[in-house]
Design a protein around this motif. Structure first.
Motif, mmCIF file in Angstrom:
data_model
loop_
_atom_site.group_PDB
_atom_site.id
_atom_site.type_symbol
_atom_site.label_atom_id
_atom_site.label_comp_id
_atom_site.label_asym_id
_atom_site.label_seq_id
_atom_site.Cartn_x
_atom_site.Cartn_y
_atom_site.Cartn_z
ATOM 1 N N ALA A 178 -0.612 2.309 -3.186
ATOM 2 C CA ALA A 178 -1.953 3.582 -3.013
ATOM 3 C C ALA A 178 -1.490 4.072 -1.569
ATOM 4 O O ALA A 178 -1.942 4.314 -0.301
ATOM 5 C CB ALA A 178 -2.548 2.434 -2.155
ATOM 6 N N ARG B 80 1.274 -0.795 0.098
ATOM 7 C CA ARG B 80 -0.139 0.063 0.221
ATOM 8 C C ARG B 80 1.199 0.668 -0.335
ATOM 9 O O ARG B 80 0.818 2.403 -0.397
ATOM 10 C CB ARG B 80 -1.140 0.184 1.315
ATOM 11 N N HIS C 254 -4.178 6.216 0.675
ATOM 12 C CA HIS C 254 -5.531 5.206 0.570
ATOM 13 C C HIS C 254 -6.223 5.360 1.507
ATOM 14 O O HIS C 254 -6.504 6.096 2.215
ATOM 15 C CB HIS C 254 -5.325 3.429 0.982
#
Lengths: 146, 272
Positions: A99, A95, A102
């Motif tokens: 991301a 992540r 996120h």
């Protein structure tokens, strides 16, 4: 969207730095009490507290899990220079890499900032992007800017 | 042997790292290990002469120490690629250590565990004046040149947990505190260790000093002009040298093994 995961602030919490008797060295770096206070707040927001790890001169690191599916893992590093300095981050490499903004990270940052802003134990909380922290520029009142 | 066990346990963890409960931690570690291999390549590019010395030294070491443990040709090539990967994995770990030992011959044949001493030899001690010249308050400068007494830099994040198949729980100290995963060069000064922490830990920006320092309460790496490493640099500079050498050895042997397996099978085809 601009994300500011770092926060600098003062606190009414007592200092928990423990020096050696001759004050030549630090036996325990500060931040445990603040980490426990943040854990209490985040628990109240529905996050699961995983653990709190002492990192010596690098401070304390609180690990939590939560989000809509309850599986997003976050870390909060707590250090003190003059004021307290914290940073909230995703512990997942995937992540962090793919991301970095996120929605679960945005959510926990927003929730934590609101909780700290309304808690008298935290004074003059200012949020910073990674490149701006400790650079001398004034911080923002909120960690997320749409 | 202990070094090889450390490497093997780490390898086992990688191979079993897809346990759903440990997925994040496994991703962390896999990326770090892959990065270490990439980092070795970067090192070779940035300083080819060093790489040549290492490879040459490594080849000489191999010539002197050929054995079943380290020679891929001392045991039969496996029938399948998967089998060959398994066979080469252990050999790679051994060769990594061997390559590193051989490569350090020019500086006195430092063994894997002697790396910290080598680091000290290669590292000049800084003076108070050095820091003061960079604008550091004298009281902090004096603190920075003292010997470092902390816990060092743990390469595996301390939040890392073992996969359930290995019992779960924190990484045992025999691994996390081993020379493979704990970076704490012997004799390093506080300032150098703090700078290293600052460079490779994206979540660390500074810290407090003891009350004896006086009216200065702490230090900030940014204010001292220190710079953060990028992701690759964090992997490379945060890794103890024995880990770099082993990862590079395993990677290199895997490639050699793949070549041997292709050659062997190609030969089989030609013989048919």
């Amino acid at each position: 969207m601009k994300m500011r995961p770092w926060a600098e602030f003062a606190s009414t919490l007592p200092s928990d730095q423990i020096d050696s008797e001759d004050e030549m060295d630090i036996l325990q770096y500060p931040g445990k009490l603040l980490s426990e206070t943040l854990a209490e707040i985040l628990k109240g927001l529905g996050y699961e507290i995983i653990d709190l790890i002492y990192l010596h001169e690098r401070g304390w690191e609180l690990h939590i899990r939560g989000g809509p599916k309850g599986r997003s893992a976050f870390g909060i590093r707590v250090t003190q220079i003059e004021k307290y300095l914290i940073v909230l981050f995703q512990t997942s490499w995937f992540r962090t890499t793919f991301a970095p903004r996120h929605p679960d990270l945005v959510a926990v940052l927003t929730q934590l900032a609101e909780a700290m802003a309304s808690d008298a134990r935290f004074i003059d909380v200012r949020w910073f992007a990674s490149e701006d922290v400790l650079s001398g520029i004034p911080g923002a009142l909120r960690p997320i800017e749409p | 042997m202990e070094d090889t066990v450390d490497g093997a346990v780490f390898g086992a963890r990688l191979l079993n790292g897809f346990d759903p409960d440990q997925q994040d931690a496994a991703w962390d570690d896999v990326s770090r290990v892959a990065g270490a291999g990439v980092g070795f390549g970067r090192d070779a590019v940035s300083d080819p002469s060093t790489a040549v010395v290492r490879v040459k030294g490594g080849l000489e070491g191999w010539a002197e120490d050929l054995s079943v443990k380290t020679d891929p040709k001392a045991t039969p090539v496996a029938d399948t690629f998967r089998g060959e990967v398994d066979r080469q994995f252990g050999i790679g770990l051994n060769q990594g250590g061997l390559l590193f030992d051989a490569a350090t011959l020019p500086v006195g044949g430092a063994a894997i565990k002697g790396l910290s001493r080598m680091g000290k030899a290669a590292h000049g001690l800084k003076t108070v004046d050095h820091y003061v010249a960079k604008g550091v308050p004298p009281s902090i400068a004096a603190y920075f040149v003292e010997p470092y007494t902390g816990m060092g830099h743990h390469y595996l994040p301390r939040r890392t947990r073992l996969p359930d198949i290995l019992g779960g729980g924190p990484i045992p100290p025999v691994i996390s505190e081993s020379p493979f995963f704990l970076l704490k060069p012997e004799g390093i000064q506080r300032g150098d260790m703090y700078e290293l922490h600052y460079r490779v830990d994206p979540h660390f920006n500074g810290g407090k000093v003891p009350r004896r320092i006086g009216n200065v309460k702490g230090w900030s790496g940014k204010k001292l002009g220190w710079e953060k490493e990028d992701s690759l640099g964090q992997v490379w500079y945060g890794a103890p040298d024995p880990l770099k050498a082993t990862a590079a050895g395993a990677l290199g042997t895997g490639l050699v093994g793949f070549g041997a397996w292709v050659d062997e099978n190609d030969g089989e085809e030609r013989r048919r």
